[in-house]
Design an enzyme around this catalytic site. Structure first.
Site, PDB file in Angstrom:
ATOM      1  N   GLU A 182       4.155 -40.767 -35.451  1.00  0.00           N
ATOM      2  CA  GLU A 182       4.182 -39.354 -35.814  1.00  0.00           C
ATOM      3  C   GLU A 182       2.800 -38.711 -35.799  1.00  0.00           C
ATOM      4  O   GLU A 182       2.675 -37.495 -35.713  1.00  0.00           O
ATOM      5  CB  GLU A 182       4.819 -39.169 -37.204  1.00  0.00           C
ATOM      6  CG  GLU A 182       4.054 -39.805 -38.361  1.00  0.00           C
ATOM      7  CD  GLU A 182       4.502 -41.240 -38.626  1.00  0.00           C
ATOM      8  OE1 GLU A 182       4.176 -41.770 -39.683  1.00  0.00           O
ATOM      9  OE2 GLU A 182       5.162 -41.809 -37.750  1.00  0.00           O
ATOM     10  N   ASP A 220     -16.235 -21.978  -5.157  1.00  0.00           N
ATOM     11  CA  ASP A 220     -16.652 -20.797  -4.423  1.00  0.00           C
ATOM     12  C   ASP A 220     -18.158 -20.889  -4.203  1.00  0.00           C
ATOM     13  O   ASP A 220     -18.875 -21.490  -5.007  1.00  0.00           O
ATOM     14  CB  ASP A 220     -16.297 -19.542  -5.221  1.00  0.00           C
ATOM     15  CG  ASP A 220     -16.621 -18.269  -4.470  1.00  0.00           C
ATOM     16  OD1 ASP A 220     -16.226 -18.166  -3.301  1.00  0.00           O
ATOM     17  OD2 ASP A 220     -17.283 -17.397  -5.047  1.00  0.00           O
ATOM     18  N   ASP A 247     -15.320 -16.809  -9.390  1.00  0.00           N
ATOM     19  CA  ASP A 247     -15.775 -15.709 -10.228  1.00  0.00           C
ATOM     20  C   ASP A 247     -15.087 -14.394  -9.882  1.00  0.00           C
ATOM     21  O   ASP A 247     -14.818 -13.587 -10.743  1.00  0.00           O
ATOM     22  CB  ASP A 247     -17.297 -15.544 -10.131  1.00  0.00           C
ATOM     23  CG  ASP A 247     -17.791 -15.430  -8.699  1.00  0.00           C
ATOM     24  OD1 ASP A 247     -16.958 -15.419  -7.786  1.00  0.00           O
ATOM     25  OD2 ASP A 247     -19.012 -15.348  -8.490  1.00  0.00           O
ATOM     26  N   ASP A 269     -10.584 -15.183  -6.336  1.00  0.00           N
ATOM     27  CA  ASP A 269     -10.456 -16.584  -6.730  1.00  0.00           C
ATOM     28  C   ASP A 269      -9.323 -16.825  -7.734  1.00  0.00           C
ATOM     29  O   ASP A 269      -8.888 -17.953  -7.918  1.00  0.00           O
ATOM     30  CB  ASP A 269     -11.764 -17.071  -7.372  1.00  0.00           C
ATOM     31  CG  ASP A 269     -12.925 -17.020  -6.408  1.00  0.00           C
ATOM     32  OD1 ASP A 269     -12.713 -17.298  -5.222  1.00  0.00           O
ATOM     33  OD2 ASP A 269     -14.041 -16.673  -6.838  1.00  0.00           O
ATOM     34  N   ASN A 318       1.613 -50.411 -35.030  1.00  0.00           N
ATOM     35  CA  ASN A 318       3.041 -50.155 -35.233  1.00  0.00           C
ATOM     36  C   ASN A 318       3.890 -51.353 -34.795  1.00  0.00           C
ATOM     37  O   ASN A 318       4.891 -51.670 -35.427  1.00  0.00           O
ATOM     38  CB  ASN A 318       3.466 -48.903 -34.461  1.00  0.00           C
ATOM     39  CG  ASN A 318       2.995 -47.622 -35.137  1.00  0.00           C
ATOM     40  OD1 ASN A 318       2.182 -47.670 -36.047  1.00  0.00           O
ATOM     41  ND2 ASN A 318       3.494 -46.495 -34.681  1.00  0.00           N
ATOM     42  N   GLU A 326       3.762 -53.799 -37.579  1.00  0.00           N
ATOM     43  CA  GLU A 326       4.638 -53.424 -38.696  1.00  0.00           C
ATOM     44  C   GLU A 326       6.101 -53.727 -38.371  1.00  0.00           C
ATOM     45  O   GLU A 326       6.838 -54.308 -39.189  1.00  0.00           O
ATOM     46  CB  GLU A 326       4.465 -51.935 -39.005  1.00  0.00           C
ATOM     47  CG  GLU A 326       3.079 -51.581 -39.533  1.00  0.00           C
ATOM     48  CD  GLU A 326       2.849 -50.084 -39.566  1.00  0.00           C
ATOM     49  OE1 GLU A 326       3.848 -49.325 -39.556  1.00  0.00           O
ATOM     50  OE2 GLU A 326       1.686 -49.649 -39.622  1.00  0.00           O
ATOM     51  N   ASN A 335       0.872 -46.395 -42.960  1.00  0.00           N
ATOM     52  CA  ASN A 335       0.690 -45.421 -41.879  1.00  0.00           C
ATOM     53  C   ASN A 335      -0.318 -44.349 -42.247  1.00  0.00           C
ATOM     54  O   ASN A 335      -1.142 -43.941 -41.429  1.00  0.00           O
ATOM     55  CB  ASN A 335       2.040 -44.764 -41.536  1.00  0.00           C
ATOM     56  CG  ASN A 335       2.930 -45.664 -40.712  1.00  0.00           C
ATOM     57  OD1 ASN A 335       2.507 -46.735 -40.288  1.00  0.00           O
ATOM     58  ND2 ASN A 335       4.161 -45.253 -40.496  1.00  0.00           N
ATOM     59  N   THR A 360      -3.949 -46.086 -42.382  1.00  0.00           N
ATOM     60  CA  THR A 360      -4.522 -46.605 -41.135  1.00  0.00           C
ATOM     61  C   THR A 360      -4.450 -45.614 -39.971  1.00  0.00           C
ATOM     62  O   THR A 360      -5.303 -45.636 -39.086  1.00  0.00           O
ATOM     63  CB  THR A 360      -3.802 -47.908 -40.726  1.00  0.00           C
ATOM     64  OG1 THR A 360      -2.410 -47.640 -40.546  1.00  0.00           O
ATOM     65  CG2 THR A 360      -3.980 -48.971 -41.793  1.00  0.00           C
TER      66      THR A 360
END
Length: 890
Positions: free
Chosen positions: A280, A322, A628, A632, A694, A697, A722, A725
């Site tokens: 998340e 350019d 510029d 362009d 993860n 875990e 979570n 860390t």
């Protein structure tokens, strides 16, 4: 003073009286206002709501719901804050791009001078209609596309549309009496361009979106922005994680139920795994990493308008630039003067020595009589004005070519004040497209009168009968003419724009104007060019070292573009130079076959630039496009990363771009590329760290349930892990300094996996070690008879400690933790210390022990935790050393 005026065969009422108010009103209703219309805009509310449709955002919302169901209101509020922050950032970026069309509209002239009912009136430019007779004078911005019906020495700056730095001469079309004949471009003027000299009348043939400016507006509207490589990879990564998460959660829950565990407890365990597995914090950390990169880039004069552009720059493989104002200084500069049989070079900015060179030696130009005369002719036969703002910086008002001549004279000490003290202008024959020269009559305050003339070399030499040489004034023989034209051709071959200089002494002030430019004395030639930026050459070299191909795309002449490209080393040995006409002949299919071997595109239009960028993208390149001018903007928006100029760039190009160079320096792009690579590397470090943690875990929970152990970690403990860390340590990785070899590596491929170069094996290997270590501690403490609470507390502490150790391993993909410079990122040191304090607080503060179901750990338990936690990096170090040894033996 005689003006060369040409008229078309037009109805008398149109040529002199213009439209009536009634007719103008009818045409305004028929054609609409003279404005650039926009495609239908997305509402602000819809733009904001669209920010929540991203796949990773949906993952975050699901995590919020899970946390809320578990009673973790703090976690839910945190996730919602992350979602809203991302939505606001995305909304601001997208809303700003909507302003592109408004900026383009702002380039249209605010007012226009037209003939209505036989009288000259000033009206708002949006009320100009086809058929209007427009009056144009020096300094006017042209309100619509129009055909000239009268002109007097008209010159127009069309650099916004064409990219050419030199004003274009305009004259009435001779192709017939058709009022709206636009086939003769020299007889047409275009919306948004500026009159730099002369005057004219023109009949409007196109307004609004039917103008050349309107065509460009249409091109911009039809371009859809692609997702950046990073966005695509993160979206794919999110889908993989969610799919794996659902499978594992289902297996764990089903296993527990089959073992006789309560359904509610198993659902809770499954939810815990979901919270552990879903990253998340990924969008937030990526956003923070990109934002840090933006701040660093701003210090290096690169302003990022869209956060993903930081990462995209890091994998740019081609930079389409350019020429005018980007690779060059966007101001004409006299480089060579041929006088008295010698060619002098002009360098530097001020002073009499060290600026003018004869061969390789510096000279005083005021002591070289013929050279001095040429400088005086260029400065006196001149209507521009210059002002020195600072060293080597001159501001020119008027024709750029005339400004260059004034600056050259000023470098020799012949400033306007000095010249005015010696000379007084009596008369002028202005430049026109037929004579191709300009003359002035000047008095030297001593009673002597001279004619000074400048113009196209072939025209000037045909007006001369004498030549000023080191031996004095001599006859201009055919041999001398041939020698002069040879020098002219050599200068032209170096892409210099060459002007001829001539003069003669008048017997008296009683002269006939038509005879002023007859029997002149040839004085010399002046060659000028829009010179390359000093920093551009080094920037091009760095690009090539980094595996990035620089490509020049310009509206200028092929010869000029080639000369500049060679000077800047853009053209490699086998590179080709293509023109817009050649692009029209070959089309996209044939261009695809040779595009990777083209170094310069000259005489191109906005459509050609779009074609080039699209072909390069189709070939798999990540394309950066700098620019510029208005011309362009479409290609800048189409490119993977659009770069505009902050000082000289138009608002249109700035709004279409993703990055703005605040100093208009091509070298800044190289610095931005380096920062982009650093940011991407740091994001890889975070993904490696986050996924390995993860996996650890999930593996802890999954294996524990699979072998019949009590649940190793409670949901609230997983959430705290979570938070501790995935927070500060992960953010601190974004401050990691770049490696020394970062700009010696080739750019990443746009399709390259984010797990490339062995990253996935590193993640899996270290994730398994973290999971096994945590489970080993849990089992060891249970074996010692300490009880489930102590075992969970030990596993809880182990999971945090192993991850905080692993964060240092993530600083390098090739070196072990024992070879990495640990203290070169103090932010990471402080972040790890803060996380350690947070975990110790949960273990030893009584009211937090109650919330998190923890108990104090004994010295024996800490020894087990420490020993097993450091076993991981030692094992990983041996693993890396073994891989390196295998590579070396091969």
């Amino acid at each position: 003073m005689n003006d060369a005026v040409m008229k078309k065969n037009l109805p008398e009422n149109e040529l002199h009286t213009g439209l009536s108010d009634r007719e103008a009103g009818r045409k305004l209703k028929e054609h609409g206002p003279n404005t650039l219309t926009e495609s239908k805009r997305t509402s602000m509310i819809r733009i904001f709501l669209q920010q929540f449709s991203d796949f990773m955002v949906l993952i975050l919302l699901a995590s919020t719901a899970i946390s809320a169901l578990m009673g973790e209101i703090t976690e839910a509020v945190t996730i919602i804050a992350i979602v809203v922050l991302n939505a606001i950032l995305g909304f601001v970026q997208e809303y700003r791009t909507e302003k592109t069309m408004e900026a383009l509209k702002g380039l249209a002239a605010p007012a226009a001078k037209v003939i209505r009912n036989g009288k000259a009136v000033s009206i708002p430019a949006e009320q100009v209609v086809p058929g209007d007779l427009v009056i144009l004078e020096t300094g006017d911005r042209i309100p619509a596309d129009a055909s000239l019906v009268e002109s007097s020495s008209l010159q127009v700056d069309e650099s916004l549309l064409t990219g050419e730095s030199v004003p274009v001469e305009k004259s009435v079309s001779r192709s017939g009496s058709r009022l709206h004949d636009t086939s003769h471009k020299a007889g047409s003027v275009y919306m948004g361009t500026v009159v730099t000299g002369g005057r004219a009348r023109a009949v409007v043939h196109a307004t609004g979106m039917n103008t050349e400016m309107g065509n460009i507006a249409g091109l911009i509207q039809n371009i859809e922005e692609d997702e950046t490589p990073l966005q695509k990879k993160l979206k794919h990564l999110g889908k993989l994680i969610v799919a794996g998460c659902l499978i594992i959660c289902a297996i764990v829950s089903l296993t527990g139920v089959l073992r006789g565990e309560e359904l509610f407890n198993m659902l809770l365990a499954g939810i815990s795994l979901a919270v552990a597995a879903v990253p998340e914090g990924l969008p937030a950390i990526v956003t923070i990493a990109l934002a840090l990169g933006v701040q660093r880039m701003l210090k290096r004069n690169a302003l990022i308008r869209k956060l993903p552009a930081v990462e995209t720059l890091g994998c740019a493989s081609i930079i389409c630039s350019d020429k005018t104002g980007t690779l060059t200084e966007n101001r004409m500069t006299v480089r060579k003067i041929y006088a008295g049989g010698k060619t002098y070079e002009i360098k530097g900015s001020n002073g009499k020595s060290g600026v003018f060179f004869d061969s390789f030696a510096g000279i005083d130009p005021l002591k070289q009589s013929i050279l001095k005369l040429n400088l005086e002719i260029g400065a006196l036969c001149n209507n521009a004005e210059v002002e020195q703002k600072q060293k080597n910086m001159w501001e020119v008002a008027g024709d750029p070519t005339e400004g260059a001549l004034l600056v050259a004279a000023a470098k020799a000490g012949l400033t306007r004040n000095v010249l005015d003290a010696s000379w007084f202008r009596i008369d002028e024959l202005p430049f026109d497209s037929e004579r191709k020269c300009m003359s002035v009559v000047c008095d030297d305050h001593k009673g002597e009168t001279f004619v000074f003339t400048k113009g196209a070399p072939d025209i000037i030499i045909n007006k001369c009968t004498k030549a000023y040489t080191s031996k004095g004034i001599v006859d201009l023989t055919p041999e001398r003419k041939a020698e002069i034209m040879k020098i002219n051709n050599l200068m032209a071959g170096e892409a210099l724009r060459v002007l001829g200089m001539a003069f003669k002494k008048l017997a008296s002030r009683n002269y006939k104007t038509r005879e002023l430019e007859n029997e002149l004395v040839f004085a010399g030639l002046a060659g000028m060019i829009d010179p390359p930026r000093k920093e551009a050459l080094e920037a091009v070299r760095k690009c090539k070292m980094a595996g990035i191909k620089p490509v020049m795309i310009t509206g200028d002449h092929k010869l000029t573009a080639t000369a500049i490209a060679k000077e800047l080393e853009i053209l490699s040995k086998n590179d080709k130079v293509l023109t817009g006409a050649e692009l029209d002949e070959m089309g996209e299919k044939r261009l695809e076959m040779i595009a990777e071997n083209v170094g310069v595109y000259a005489r191109v239009s906005p459509k050609h630039k779009l074609m080039i960028v699209r072909v390069l993208k189709k070939l798999g390149h990540v394309v950066a496009m700098t620019g510029d001018g208005v011309n362009d903007a479409p290609a800048v928006k189409e490119a993977d990363i659009g770069v505009s100029m902050g000082l000289t760039g138009t608002d249109v190009t700035k709004e279409a771009s993703a990055m703005i160079l605040m100093d208009d320096n091509f070298a800044t792009i190289v610095a931005a590329v380096e920062e982009g690579r650093v940011i991407y590397n740091n994001i890889r470090k975070f993904i490696r760290y986050m996924l390995a943690c993860n996996i650890g875990e999930v593996l802890t929970m999954f294996l524990g349930m699979l072998i019949g152990l009590p649940i190793p970690l409670l949901p609230i403990q997983i959430l705290w892990v979570n938070l501790v860390t995935d927070g500060l340590p992960a953010v601190a990785l974004g401050f990691d300094p770049p490696g020394r070899d970062i700009m010696l590596q080739p750019p990443r491929g746009s399709k390259e996996s984010i797990f490339s170069h062995g990253l996935l094996s590193l993640i899996l290997f270290r994730g398994v070690l973290i999971g096994l270590t945590t489970l080993a501690v849990f089992i060891s403490i249970l074996y010692l008879g300490k009880g489930v609470e102590s075992a969970r507390t030990g596993a809880f502490a182990t999971l945090v400690l192993t991850q905080l150790i692993h964060v240092f391993e993530c600083k390098s993909e090739r070196k072990s933790i024992f070879e990495i410079p640990v203290f070169n990122n103090m932010y990471l040191i402080w972040a790890v210390l803060c996380s350690l304090i947070m975990i110790l607080g949960v273990l030893y503060i009584p009211f937090l022990q109650i919330i998190f179901n923890t108990v104090p750990l004994s010295l024996t338990e800490w020894m087990i935790i420490s020993g097993l936690s450091f076993l991981g990096p030692v094992t990983a170090s041996f693993f890396k050393h073994g891989k390196r040894s295998q590579v070396l033996s091969l």
